[in-house]
Design a protein around this motif. Structure first.
Motif, short mmCIF file in Angstrom:
data_model
loop_
_atom_site.label_atom_id
_atom_site.label_comp_id
_atom_site.label_asym_id
_atom_site.label_seq_id
_atom_site.Cartn_x
_atom_site.Cartn_y
_atom_site.Cartn_z
N GLU A 9 -61.68 49.53 -75.49
CA GLU A 9 -60.86 48.55 -76.32
C GLU A 9 -61.58 47.41 -76.59
O GLU A 9 -62.25 46.84 -75.92
N GLY A 10 -61.44 47.16 -77.79
CA GLY A 10 -61.96 45.54 -78.13
C GLY A 10 -63.56 45.59 -78.80
O GLY A 10 -64.06 44.97 -79.22
N GLN A 11 -64.17 46.89 -78.41
CA GLN A 11 -65.49 47.28 -78.79
C GLN A 11 -65.24 47.77 -80.34
O GLN A 11 -64.39 48.23 -80.72
N SER A 12 -66.56 47.59 -80.99
CA SER A 12 -66.46 48.02 -82.54
C SER A 12 -67.53 49.17 -82.68
O SER A 12 -68.59 48.97 -81.79
N TYR A 13 -67.02 50.27 -83.05
CA TYR A 13 -67.96 51.42 -83.36
C TYR A 13 -68.23 51.69 -84.89
O TYR A 13 -66.99 51.87 -85.53
N THR A 14 -69.32 51.82 -85.37
CA THR A 14 -69.50 52.21 -86.65
C THR A 14 -69.78 53.86 -86.63
O THR A 14 -69.80 54.37 -85.68
N PHE A 15 -69.83 54.47 -87.54
CA PHE A 15 -69.91 55.90 -88.00
C PHE A 15 -71.20 56.49 -87.38
O PHE A 15 -71.27 57.26 -86.43
N ARG A 16 -72.11 55.30 -87.66
CA ARG A 16 -73.52 55.78 -86.90
C ARG A 16 -73.45 55.49 -85.52
O ARG A 16 -74.28 56.45 -84.60
N SER A 17 -72.56 54.92 -84.87
CA SER A 17 -72.36 54.82 -83.40
C SER A 17 -72.37 56.10 -82.64
O SER A 17 -72.80 56.23 -81.77
N TYR A 18 -71.38 56.90 -83.20
CA TYR A 18 -71.02 58.40 -82.91
C TYR A 18 -72.34 59.34 -82.73
O TYR A 18 -72.28 60.16 -81.98
N PHE A 19 -73.30 59.04 -83.75
CA PHE A 19 -74.37 59.76 -83.77
C PHE A 19 -75.16 59.52 -82.18
O PHE A 19 -75.87 60.16 -81.83
N GLU A 20 -75.25 57.98 -82.12
CA GLU A 20 -76.14 57.58 -80.95
C GLU A 20 -75.35 57.76 -79.64
O GLU A 20 -76.10 57.83 -78.60
N LEU A 21 -74.03 57.82 -79.43
CA LEU A 21 -73.39 58.18 -78.35
C LEU A 21 -73.99 59.41 -77.41
O LEU A 21 -74.06 60.37 -78.20
N PRO A 22 -74.28 59.24 -76.28
CA PRO A 22 -74.80 60.47 -75.51
C PRO A 22 -73.74 61.35 -74.99
O PRO A 22 -73.94 61.80 -73.78
N TYR A 23 -72.74 61.49 -75.44
CA TYR A 23 -71.71 62.37 -75.00
C TYR A 23 -71.51 63.59 -75.99
O TYR A 23 -71.86 63.68 -77.09
N GLU A 24 -70.89 64.62 -75.48
CA GLU A 24 -70.52 65.84 -76.33
C GLU A 24 -69.55 65.50 -77.37
O GLU A 24 -68.65 64.73 -77.33
N ALA A 25 -69.82 66.52 -78.43
CA ALA A 25 -68.80 66.21 -79.55
C ALA A 25 -67.21 66.34 -78.98
O ALA A 25 -66.40 65.49 -79.58
N ASP A 26 -66.91 67.17 -78.29
CA ASP A 26 -65.51 67.49 -77.90
C ASP A 26 -64.86 66.27 -77.20
O ASP A 26 -63.94 66.07 -77.47
N ASP A 27 -65.87 65.79 -76.36
CA ASP A 27 -65.47 64.64 -75.60
C ASP A 27 -65.08 63.18 -76.48
O ASP A 27 -64.09 62.75 -76.37
N ILE A 28 -65.98 63.18 -77.45
CA ILE A 28 -65.70 62.19 -78.24
C ILE A 28 -64.36 62.46 -79.32
O ILE A 28 -63.76 61.58 -79.35
N LEU A 29 -64.26 63.54 -79.73
CA LEU A 29 -63.29 63.74 -80.50
C LEU A 29 -61.91 63.74 -79.82
O LEU A 29 -60.89 63.37 -80.27
N ALA A 30 -61.90 64.03 -78.50
CA ALA A 30 -60.88 63.88 -77.58
C ALA A 30 -60.43 62.61 -77.62
O ALA A 30 -59.18 62.22 -77.54
N GLU A 31 -61.10 61.46 -78.02
CA GLU A 31 -60.56 60.07 -78.00
C GLU A 31 -59.71 59.84 -79.23
O GLU A 31 -58.92 58.89 -79.23
#
Length: 203
Positions: A9-31
């Protein structure tokens, strides 16, 4: 299993950020309360006569031996843009390049290519030759688009220039479908363009 909290919360994420996050796609999409399903998608295809396509295929085959595809600009200029422009010529659809979209602090950035016709189609380039993380980014961008589009089903594709993968968002089920099939350029160019046109024309 406990759900991993990835986005703060309070953090800013661009579309590019999701490419760089070290997590699996299903975990990110669950957010975003979406689930990821990998399967062979049944994609729409146009039955139109594609008169100019053999010429484009030949041109790509002729130049490939002389071009290093080691960076994004080379792949975009020689493989992605020519295909996109060919599709625009066939379907007379609008194309937005580097289209800025801001939904909220977690969903914002530029969409590489947004084609607008009966249906819209999002196409993004995978950074660093990484189709897996590229698909994660595509999925998040489709979620962002679903906030401004009325259709229940949205299509997108991620490409490294010579390889393409499709995805589909179903809003009512809150699911992202990842096609397990890959399309290669120039070998599968005819299939690829027929699908791109089929999606746009609402076949």
């Amino acid at each position: 299993m406990a759900k991993i909290k990835i986005l703060q919360e309070g953090q800013s994420y661009t579309f590019r950020s999701y490419f760089e996050l070290p997590y699996e796609a299903d975990d990110i999409l669950a957010e975003f309360n979406y689930s990821l399903i990998k399967s062979r998608l049944s994609l729409p295809k146009t039955t139109k006569q594609l008169d100019r396509l053999p010429e484009l295929k030949q041109r790509i085959e002729d130049i490939l031996p002389f071009i290093s595809l080691s960076n994004e600009t080379a792949r975009r200029e020689t493989l992605v843009s020519p295909v996109m422009l060919e599709v625009v010529c066939y379907c007379q659809c609008k194309i937005r390049i580097e289209y800025p979209l801001t939904i909220n602090n977690w969903l914002k950035g530029n969409l590489d290519y947004l084609l607008q016709s009966t249906n819209n189609l999002l196409v993004i380039e995978a950074k660093n030759d990484d189709l897996t993380r590229g698909f994660t980014q595509l999925a998040v961008e489709l979620i962002a688009l679903s906030h401004i589009e009325e259709q229940n089903v949205l299509y997108g594709a991620v490409t490294m220039g010579d390889i393409w993968r499709f995805g589909k968002l179903e809003r009512s089920q809150q699911q992202i479908h990842q096609d397990i099939n890959l399309f290669k350029v120039p070998d599968d160019l005819d299939h690829l363009v027929r699908i791109l046109l089929g999606i746009l024309e609402g076949e």
